[in-house]
Design a protein around this motif. Structure first.
Motif, PDB file in Angstrom:
ATOM      1  N   TYR A 176       0.754  -1.114  -0.104  1.00 54.71           N
ATOM      2  CA  TYR A 176      -0.013  -0.133   0.074  1.00 54.71           C
ATOM      3  C   TYR A 176       0.715   1.307   0.181  1.00 54.71           C
ATOM      4  O   TYR A 176       0.565   2.193  -0.768  1.00 54.71           O
ATOM      5  N   ILE A 177       2.033   1.398   0.814  1.00 56.04           N
ATOM      6  CA  ILE A 177       2.802   2.477   1.014  1.00 56.04           C
ATOM      7  C   ILE A 177       3.576   2.735  -0.442  1.00 56.04           C
ATOM      8  O   ILE A 177       3.762   3.589  -0.862  1.00 56.04           O
ATOM      9  N   ALA A 178       3.954   1.432  -1.084  1.00 58.03           N
ATOM     10  CA  ALA A 178       4.785   1.498  -2.303  1.00 58.03           C
ATOM     11  C   ALA A 178       4.030   2.317  -3.349  1.00 58.03           C
ATOM     12  O   ALA A 178       4.364   3.045  -4.103  1.00 58.03           O
ATOM     13  N   LEU A 179       2.652   1.844  -3.625  1.00 57.55           N
ATOM     14  CA  LEU A 179       1.524   2.391  -4.381  1.00 57.55           C
ATOM     15  C   LEU A 179       1.363   3.688  -4.269  1.00 57.55           C
ATOM     16  O   LEU A 179       1.111   4.442  -5.000  1.00 57.55           O
ATOM     17  N   GLN A 234       8.539  -5.624  -4.392  1.00 55.46           N
ATOM     18  CA  GLN A 234       7.357  -6.630  -4.839  1.00 55.46           C
ATOM     19  C   GLN A 234       8.061  -7.933  -4.934  1.00 55.46           C
ATOM     20  O   GLN A 234       7.072  -9.054  -4.692  1.00 55.46           O
ATOM     21  N   LYS A 235       9.119  -8.172  -4.886  1.00 54.46           N
ATOM     22  CA  LYS A 235       9.821  -9.698  -4.858  1.00 54.46           C
ATOM     23  C   LYS A 235       9.949 -10.121  -3.458  1.00 54.46           C
ATOM     24  O   LYS A 235       9.883 -11.387  -3.120  1.00 54.46           O
ATOM     25  N   PRO A 257       4.440 -14.557   0.416  1.00 56.67           N
ATOM     26  CA  PRO A 257       3.312 -15.127  -0.619  1.00 56.67           C
ATOM     27  C   PRO A 257       1.820 -14.496  -0.033  1.00 56.67           C
ATOM     28  O   PRO A 257       0.905 -14.325  -0.859  1.00 56.67           O
ATOM     29  N   LYS A 258       1.786 -14.693   1.367  1.00 56.06           N
ATOM     30  CA  LYS A 258       0.447 -14.125   1.641  1.00 56.06           C
ATOM     31  C   LYS A 258       0.142 -12.767   1.325  1.00 56.06           C
ATOM     32  O   LYS A 258      -1.130 -12.324   0.603  1.00 56.06           O
ATOM     33  N   VAL A 259       1.119 -11.757   1.456  1.00 60.21           N
ATOM     34  CA  VAL A 259       1.008 -10.379   1.007  1.00 60.21           C
ATOM     35  C   VAL A 259       1.010 -10.270  -0.423  1.00 60.21           C
ATOM     36  O   VAL A 259       0.006  -9.369  -1.063  1.00 60.21           O
ATOM     37  N   ALA A 260       1.662 -11.056  -1.120  1.00 51.39           N
ATOM     38  CA  ALA A 260       1.506 -10.983  -2.592  1.00 51.39           C
ATOM     39  C   ALA A 260       0.261 -11.495  -3.107  1.00 51.39           C
ATOM     40  O   ALA A 260      -0.072 -10.708  -4.221  1.00 51.39           O
ATOM     41  N   GLN A 261      -0.417 -11.947  -2.563  1.00 53.56           N
ATOM     42  CA  GLN A 261      -1.831 -12.481  -3.122  1.00 53.56           C
ATOM     43  C   GLN A 261      -2.870 -11.595  -2.199  1.00 53.56           C
ATOM     44  O   GLN A 261      -4.154 -11.672  -2.647  1.00 53.56           O
ATOM     45  N   LYS A 301      -1.205  -7.656  -5.200  1.00 58.37           N
ATOM     46  CA  LYS A 301      -1.716  -8.001  -6.650  1.00 58.37           C
ATOM     47  C   LYS A 301      -1.530  -6.567  -7.276  1.00 58.37           C
ATOM     48  O   LYS A 301      -1.155  -6.705  -8.620  1.00 58.37           O
ATOM     49  N   LYS A 302      -2.144  -5.515  -6.863  1.00 59.83           N
ATOM     50  CA  LYS A 302      -1.912  -4.205  -7.338  1.00 59.83           C
ATOM     51  C   LYS A 302      -0.626  -3.838  -7.627  1.00 59.83           C
ATOM     52  O   LYS A 302      -0.073  -3.098  -8.748  1.00 59.83           O
ATOM     53  N   LEU A 303       0.310  -3.848  -6.875  1.00 63.64           N
ATOM     54  CA  LEU A 303       1.640  -3.545  -6.863  1.00 63.64           C
ATOM     55  C   LEU A 303       2.381  -4.403  -7.861  1.00 63.64           C
ATOM     56  O   LEU A 303       3.072  -3.835  -8.682  1.00 63.64           O
TER      57      LEU A 303
END
Length: 238
Positions: free
Chosen positions: A191-194, A209-210, A214-218, A223-225
């Motif tokens: 959220y902060i990155a976006l 993003q890398k 896994p939980k946050v990535a989904q 997903k938006k990032l």
């Protein structure tokens, strides 16, 4: 046999009704001290617009509650319709997530008096905003000095202050990047990155993003990032 079938059918109906009436996975309670009459709206951003997902009428009792279904941690907004003004102090943001969240604030200082508990992402976001506010305050002070120098025709001072502004911005971006990386297992990171550093050098967005778990990535913002990074990369290659 007939009796058993009827009993089972009745039991099925009860279970079905209970499922239908079950509350959501997010329970919000709160109090707006001093609010006697008005309307509260719980909102979230859909596409680019704020959309109300619940409406709460206040009439004599300043306590409120709401049960919602949330698929992924997301920034929500508690909007107070005072009926007389639409000041910026009418909208209180909070990082919603599954569980019980409590919001306590006041009518006079809707934003500044707010105390929000029950959300780990909210705790992290408040920690982030506390430091970021210092960078913002420094920038406002520099802007004031720059305006005075420009007004006095002092080019040397203007250039010097501008250099300090650029350095302050770099520190702000560096802090935001490090915060996102250090909190990669929370949805507040993407959220902060976006919302805060979306125009930062692409390699930093790539790292954030890398590094997401896994939980946050989904998650919604994860997903938006990832999608945002891929789009920026595609554009920069061109």
């Amino acid at each position: 046999m007939k009796y058993s079938s009827i009993t089972l059918f009745a039991l099925f109906l009860i279970v079905a009704c209970n499922k239908k009436e079950a509350p959501g996975n997010l329970h919000i309670t709160g109090n707006v001290k001093g609010l006697k009459k008005g309307t509260l709206y719980i909102q979230k951003i859909v596409d680019t617009s704020l959309v109300a997902i619940d409406t709460i009428a206040i009439d004599g009792n300043s306590n409120f509650e709401s049960d919602l279904d949330i698929k992924s941690p997301e920034m929500y907004y508690l909007f107070l319709d005072r009926g007389v003004t639409n000041s910026l102090d009418n909208n209180l943001r909070f990082f919603a997530e599954e569980g019980n969240i409590k919001i306590e604030t006041s009518l006079d200082y809707f934003n500044s008096d707010a105390k929000i508990t029950g959300s780990k992402n909210q705790e992290k976001y408040e920690e982030y905003r506390k430091i970021i506010s210092r960078f913002n305050d420094d920038n406002l002070s520099l802007m004031e000095l720059k305006f005075k120098a420009f007004k006095n025709g002092d080019t040397k001072a203007t250039d010097s202050i501008e250099a300090k502004q650029n350095a302050n911005l770099k520190r702000r971006y560096l802090y935001s990047t490090n915060f996102a990386l250090n909190n990669k297992d929370y949805e507040v990171a993407p959220y902060i990155a976006l919302t805060e550093i979306s125009d930062i050098n692409l390699k930093y967005l790539d790292t954030i993003q890398k590094m997401m778990t896994p939980k946050v990535a989904q998650s919604l913002y994860g997903k938006k990032l990832t999608a945002f990074y891929k789009e920026r990369k595609k554009l920069e290659v061109k």
